[in-house]
Design a protein around this motif. Structure first.
Motif, PDB file in Angstrom:
ATOM      1  N   GLU A  88      -9.817   0.186   2.243  1.00  0.00           N
ATOM      2  CA  GLU A  88      -9.659   0.520   0.258  1.00  0.00           C
ATOM      3  C   GLU A  88     -11.220   0.766   0.455  1.00  0.00           C
ATOM      4  O   GLU A  88     -12.162   0.318  -0.786  1.00  0.00           O
ATOM      5  N   TYR A 119     -14.128  -0.643   1.117  1.00  0.00           N
ATOM      6  CA  TYR A 119     -14.855  -1.764   0.594  1.00  0.00           C
ATOM      7  C   TYR A 119     -16.569  -1.972   0.244  1.00  0.00           C
ATOM      8  O   TYR A 119     -16.944  -1.626   1.263  1.00  0.00           O
ATOM      9  N   SER A 174       0.628  -1.460  -0.128  1.00  0.00           N
ATOM     10  CA  SER A 174      -0.265   0.048  -0.216  1.00  0.00           C
ATOM     11  C   SER A 174       1.027   1.189  -0.133  1.00  0.00           C
ATOM     12  O   SER A 174       2.251   1.093   0.620  1.00  0.00           O
ATOM     13  N   THR A 198      -8.552  -4.002   6.079  1.00  0.00           N
ATOM     14  CA  THR A 198      -8.444  -3.395   4.876  1.00  0.00           C
ATOM     15  C   THR A 198      -9.953  -3.210   4.101  1.00  0.00           C
ATOM     16  O   THR A 198     -10.312  -2.077   3.143  1.00  0.00           O
ATOM     17  N   ARG A 244      -3.566   2.808   1.612  1.00  0.00           N
ATOM     18  CA  ARG A 244      -4.422   2.480  -0.379  1.00  0.00           C
ATOM     19  C   ARG A 244      -3.274   1.162  -1.201  1.00  0.00           C
ATOM     20  O   ARG A 244      -2.332   2.416  -1.234  1.00  0.00           O
ATOM     21  N   SER A 245      -3.899   0.882  -1.830  1.00  0.00           N
ATOM     22  CA  SER A 245      -3.302  -0.075  -2.435  1.00  0.00           C
ATOM     23  C   SER A 245      -3.801  -0.224  -4.176  1.00  0.00           C
ATOM     24  O   SER A 245      -3.014  -0.370  -5.156  1.00  0.00           O
TER      25      SER A 245
END
Length: 254
Positions: A85, A87, A48, A81, A52-53
């Motif tokens: 992120e 989701y 990351s 995560t 953030r990825s």
């Protein structure tokens, strides 16, 4: 079709990402699912950039992830995560949905979030879909959090102070969910690696440096290492896409 080239074990100038990741053998027994880990990393191994990825990925990396999600019966991700992120409920393209239904799968994979303490906001986008998210919590999770989350999700207890990956995979296997996609983060990856439950590693290497970022597996117990086999290596957009398989004795995969 996403433009990818296979460079190993033999050169193929144009590869369909769905063929490369969706239509491959994944042998598994009835007692434990096949677990696929999918992660993107920088050249120096960080997963990351500023939490953030997304800065590490791109359209092709996303296409690989969606191909794996399209094949999975369940997506398993850590609460950290899921928060970082942002989701949301899993969804698949109409053509992928058709293939899933033809294989006897549900229209979309189950999303299962793992949290020892239940540190999730019941109002998060994660819980806004028509299908309930499943939460795997440790027994030590506070009762008040458990009750609040049970109003928006299906809550199950696995383990005492930490969520037990073996109990998670056994629970999913009992429902006939035989293909599991593990999406991190690093601590959850470490729990599954410590238990030697990961069968397939799909690793995207991005042509970026991210000094100081967290690695793919953080906090695993020191050991001799797991033996992996490089199944294939693809490239696109300056990235490499490696698929490794866990070397197991025949009795281990039965």
């Amino acid at each position: 079709m996403v433009a990818m080239q296979q460079v190993w074990p033999r050169f193929i100038p144009a590869v369909d990402h769905l063929e490369a990741y969706e239509h491959v053998p994944r042998p598994h027994g009835t007692d434990r699912p096949w677990v696929m880990l999918c992660m993107v990393t920088s050249v120096d191994g960080a997963v990351s950039v500023q939490g953030r990825s997304a800065p590490l990925g791109g359209p092709t990396d996303w296409a690989v992830l969606t191909a794996l999600r399209g094949r999975a019966d369940a997506i398993v991700v850590g609460a950290g995560t899921a928060r970082s992120e942002d989701y949301g409920p899993p969804s698949v393209a109409p053509e992928v949905c058709e293939r899933r239904l033809a294989r006897g799968q549900q229209a979309a994979p189950l999303l299962a979030v793992v949290s020892a303490a239940g540190e999730l906001d019941p109002a998060a986008r994660l819980f806004g879909g028509t299908e309930r998210v499943r939460l795997y919590l440790a027994g030590a999770a506070p009762k008040s959090r458990r009750q609040a989350l049970a109003a928006v999700a299906e809550v199950r207890t696995v383990g005492d102070r930490e969520a037990d990956p073996a109990a998670i995979t056994a629970d999913l296997a009992a429902e006939g969910r035989s293909l599991i996609l593990l999406e991190g983060g690093p601590r959850l990856n470490a729990c599954f690696a410590d238990a030697d439950l990961i069968d397939e590693f799909c690793i995207t290497r991005s042509p970026l440096l991210a000094p100081g970022g967290p690695g793919m597996i953080e906090g695993a117990e020191p050991g001799a290492g797991l033996s992996l086999h490089l199944d294939r290596l693809l490239t696109a957009d300056g990235m490499t896409f490696a698929r490794y398989l866990r070397r197991r004795e025949p009795h281990e995969s039965a």
